[in-house]
Design a protein around this motif. Structure first.
Motif, PDB file in Angstrom:
ATOM      1  N   ALA A  53      18.960  -4.179  -5.247  1.00  0.00           N
ATOM      2  CA  ALA A  53      17.313  -4.989  -5.320  1.00  0.00           C
ATOM      3  C   ALA A  53      16.997  -4.821  -3.471  1.00  0.00           C
ATOM      4  N   TRP A  54      17.679  -4.890  -2.593  1.00  0.00           N
ATOM      5  CA  TRP A  54      17.466  -4.766  -1.254  1.00  0.00           C
ATOM      6  C   TRP A  54      16.639  -3.420  -0.982  1.00  0.00           C
ATOM      7  N   ARG A  55      17.282  -2.446  -1.393  1.00  0.00           N
ATOM      8  CA  ARG A  55      16.711  -1.091  -1.433  1.00  0.00           C
ATOM      9  C   ARG A  55      15.295  -1.008  -1.955  1.00  0.00           C
ATOM     10  N   ILE A  56      15.347  -1.510  -3.343  1.00  0.00           N
ATOM     11  CA  ILE A  56      13.921  -1.441  -4.205  1.00  0.00           C
ATOM     12  C   ILE A  56      13.213  -2.308  -3.462  1.00  0.00           C
ATOM     13  N   ALA A  57      13.500  -3.280  -3.044  1.00  0.00           N
ATOM     14  CA  ALA A  57      12.398  -4.449  -2.231  1.00  0.00           C
ATOM     15  C   ALA A  57      11.815  -3.536  -0.997  1.00  0.00           C
ATOM     16  N   GLY A  58      12.638  -2.906  -0.287  1.00  0.00           N
ATOM     17  CA  GLY A  58      12.205  -2.168   0.833  1.00  0.00           C
ATOM     18  C   GLY A  58      11.252  -1.261   0.355  1.00  0.00           C
ATOM     19  N   TYR A  59      11.157  -0.405  -0.750  1.00  0.00           N
ATOM     20  CA  TYR A  59      10.533   0.365  -1.268  1.00  0.00           C
ATOM     21  C   TYR A  59       9.092  -0.173  -1.444  1.00  0.00           C
ATOM     22  N   VAL A  60       9.101  -1.432  -2.374  1.00  0.00           N
ATOM     23  CA  VAL A  60       8.137  -2.260  -2.605  1.00  0.00           C
ATOM     24  C   VAL A  60       7.370  -2.714  -1.481  1.00  0.00           C
ATOM     25  N   SER A  61       8.376  -3.275  -0.253  1.00  0.00           N
ATOM     26  CA  SER A  61       7.597  -3.755   0.790  1.00  0.00           C
ATOM     27  C   SER A  61       6.745  -2.714   1.731  1.00  0.00           C
ATOM     28  N   VAL A  62       7.387  -1.352   1.548  1.00  0.00           N
ATOM     29  CA  VAL A  62       6.604  -0.350   2.355  1.00  0.00           C
ATOM     30  C   VAL A  62       5.255  -0.158   1.436  1.00  0.00           C
ATOM     31  N   VAL A 103       3.737  -2.200  -0.311  1.00  0.00           N
ATOM     32  CA  VAL A 103       2.609  -3.214  -0.290  1.00  0.00           C
ATOM     33  C   VAL A 103       1.980  -3.386   1.333  1.00  0.00           C
ATOM     34  N   GLY A 104       3.063  -2.990   2.281  1.00  0.00           N
ATOM     35  CA  GLY A 104       2.296  -2.805   3.724  1.00  0.00           C
ATOM     36  C   GLY A 104       1.294  -1.619   3.665  1.00  0.00           C
ATOM     37  N   ARG A 105       1.559  -0.508   2.971  1.00  0.00           N
ATOM     38  CA  ARG A 105       0.517   0.495   3.060  1.00  0.00           C
ATOM     39  C   ARG A 105      -0.869   0.305   2.380  1.00  0.00           C
ATOM     40  N   PHE A 106      -0.488  -0.732   1.057  1.00  0.00           N
ATOM     41  CA  PHE A 106      -1.575  -1.064   0.480  1.00  0.00           C
ATOM     42  C   PHE A 106      -2.485  -2.073   1.211  1.00  0.00           C
ATOM     43  N   ILE A 107      -1.876  -3.017   2.137  1.00  0.00           N
ATOM     44  CA  ILE A 107      -2.383  -3.703   2.760  1.00  0.00           C
ATOM     45  C   ILE A 107      -3.292  -3.338   4.011  1.00  0.00           C
ATOM     46  N   GLY A 108      -2.363  -2.375   4.682  1.00  0.00           N
ATOM     47  CA  GLY A 108      -3.104  -1.509   5.658  1.00  0.00           C
ATOM     48  C   GLY A 108      -4.272  -0.746   5.239  1.00  0.00           C
ATOM     49  N   THR A 109      -4.274  -0.214   3.858  1.00  0.00           N
ATOM     50  CA  THR A 109      -5.517   0.626   3.316  1.00  0.00           C
ATOM     51  C   THR A 109      -6.482  -0.175   3.138  1.00  0.00           C
ATOM     52  N   VAL A 110      -6.193  -1.717   2.617  1.00  0.00           N
ATOM     53  CA  VAL A 110      -7.206  -2.524   2.417  1.00  0.00           C
ATOM     54  C   VAL A 110      -7.931  -2.980   3.589  1.00  0.00           C
ATOM     55  N   LEU A 111      -7.111  -3.252   4.567  1.00  0.00           N
ATOM     56  CA  LEU A 111      -7.784  -3.578   5.969  1.00  0.00           C
ATOM     57  C   LEU A 111      -8.629  -2.400   6.511  1.00  0.00           C
ATOM     58  N   ARG A 112      -8.058  -1.248   6.214  1.00  0.00           N
ATOM     59  CA  ARG A 112      -8.674   0.173   6.919  1.00  0.00           C
ATOM     60  C   ARG A 112     -10.193   0.249   6.288  1.00  0.00           C
ATOM     61  N   LEU A 113     -10.180  -0.273   4.653  1.00  0.00           N
ATOM     62  CA  LEU A 113     -11.347   0.074   4.141  1.00  0.00           C
ATOM     63  C   LEU A 113     -12.514  -1.216   4.262  1.00  0.00           C
ATOM     64  N   VAL A 114     -11.643  -2.179   4.422  1.00  0.00           N
ATOM     65  CA  VAL A 114     -12.584  -3.626   4.322  1.00  0.00           C
ATOM     66  C   VAL A 114     -13.101  -3.650   6.012  1.00  0.00           C
ATOM     67  N   LEU A 115     -12.298  -3.307   6.788  1.00  0.00           N
ATOM     68  CA  LEU A 115     -12.690  -3.791   8.318  1.00  0.00           C
ATOM     69  C   LEU A 115     -12.963  -2.477   9.215  1.00  0.00           C
ATOM     70  N   MET A 116     -11.865  -1.705   9.143  1.00  0.00           N
ATOM     71  CA  MET A 116     -12.096  -0.467  10.214  1.00  0.00           C
ATOM     72  C   MET A 116     -13.285   0.454  10.037  1.00  0.00           C
TER      73      MET A 116
END
Length: 343
Positions: free
Chosen positions: A219-228, A230-243
């Motif tokens: 679960a820790w490994r899978i959660a790491g992949y999910v966290s990556v 989610v982080g990329r999705f949030i970065g993409t959303v911030l880039r598209l919405v703000l940058m």
């Protein structure tokens, strides 16, 4: 030799899937929070803690290290050298003198007295004491041990062995009775409980614990992949919405407006300011020249024109001092007159 994975039981398979699902649900928020804290910690360490640590290190050196180094170098070391010199002069040298001129002769005298007087007297006294001890103590004690104490000791030893045999037999009987009592009442029930209750329960708990540990790791490994992700999705959303809007506004609006302002307003203003500055500098230069000329005219009118300084003619070069006579005084081929016979 082939090493194959041993077959798993139905209990392991039945426990694995629910445990992994529960572990994934519980571990996913913890892993995402952990990744967020790691990113925040790296950012704070790079922007806050590292410069703060450097500043604190420099401040600590300036407040503690450098004053202590100066105190050690310019106060403690000279004072220690002075104290060492005083100790050498006031203690070591007098002690050396006392040892060399007082204690050494006194020691030689004591050695002579010991070797010449005390040793012979001690040897004589020792011989007398040894003779008296042998005939007054050792010989009577040996006879007493041989004819009295040894027979009495043998008799007491024989009696002690008999008593010890009786005690050993009694203790052995009591020990056997206690051994079988404890074995029947405690050991055999405990072995049965261990073999038929605790070992199966322990195996079940070990399987559950192993599956829980494996599920947590998975679960820790899978959660790491999910966290990556989610982080990329949030970065993409911030880039598209703000940058991207900010970049588009900067590229399509602010840059042309800035170029237009630079070409239409700033450059003409700069050229006009440059021309005005040049005109002001020329006016100031002409004004300074006029003031300088007026000041010279006023000085000449009040004090007159300055006198020209007389020119100094250069002094003629002196001839070099030679040991030979000059050309007029030197001997020539067409004259018999020499420098020594000339009037």
């Amino acid at each position: 030799m082939d090493l194959e994975k041993p077959p798993e039981g139905c209990l392991t398979v039945a426990i694995r899937v629910p445990v992994r699902i529960v572990a994934f649900v519980l571990v996913l928020p913890v892993r995402m929070a952990w990744d967020a804290l790691v990113v925040a910690g790296r950012f704070l360490g790079r922007t806050v803690f590292r410069p703060l640590g450097r500043a604190l290190g420099w401040l600590a050196r300036a407040v503690f290290v450098w004053p202590l180094v100066g105190l050690w170098r310019y106060v403690v070391v000279p004072v220690a050298k002075a104290v060492g010199w005083l100790g050498l002069v006031l203690l070591v040298r007098p002690v050396q003198w006392l040892y060399r001129w007082v204690l050494t002769p006194a020691g030689h005298a004591l050695v002579w007295v010991y070797a010449r007087l005390i040793v012979p007297v001690g040897v004589a006294l020792r011989a007398a004491v040894v003779w008296l001890a042998r005939y007054l103590v050792v010989v009577p004690a040996g006879r007493l041990y041989r004819w009295v104490l040894a027979p009495a000791g043998r008799a007491l030893a024989w009696c002690g062995r008999g008593v010890a045999w009786c005690v050993r037999m009694v203790v052995t009987g009591i020990g056997l009775a206690l051994y079988w009592t404890v074995r029947v009442l405690l050991v055999l029930p405990a072995v049965a409980v261990w073999r038929w209750v605790l070992v199966p329960v322990g195996r079940v708990l070990a399987v559950i614990g192993g599956e829980v540990g494996a599920a947590l790791g998975h679960a820790w490994r899978i959660a790491g992949y999910v966290s990556v992700v989610v982080g990329r999705f949030i970065g993409t959303v911030l880039r598209l919405v703000l940058m991207e809007p900010v970049r588009w506004v900067y590229r399509t609006v602010l840059t042309p407006v800035g170029h237009a302002v630079r070409d239409v307003v700033l450059r003409p203003v700069a050229e006009a300011a440059r021309g005005a500055g040049q005109a002001v500098r020329q006016a100031l230069a002409s004004a300074r020249a006029s003031v300088r000329q007026v000041r010279g005219d006023v000085r000449r009118a009040l004090f007159g024109a300055p006198r020209p300084e007389p020119r100094r003619e250069p002094e003629p070069a002196r001839p070099a001092d030679r040991r030979e006579p000059s050309g007029a005084e030197a001997r020539t081929l067409g004259s018999s007159t020499t420098a020594l016979t000339k009037d």
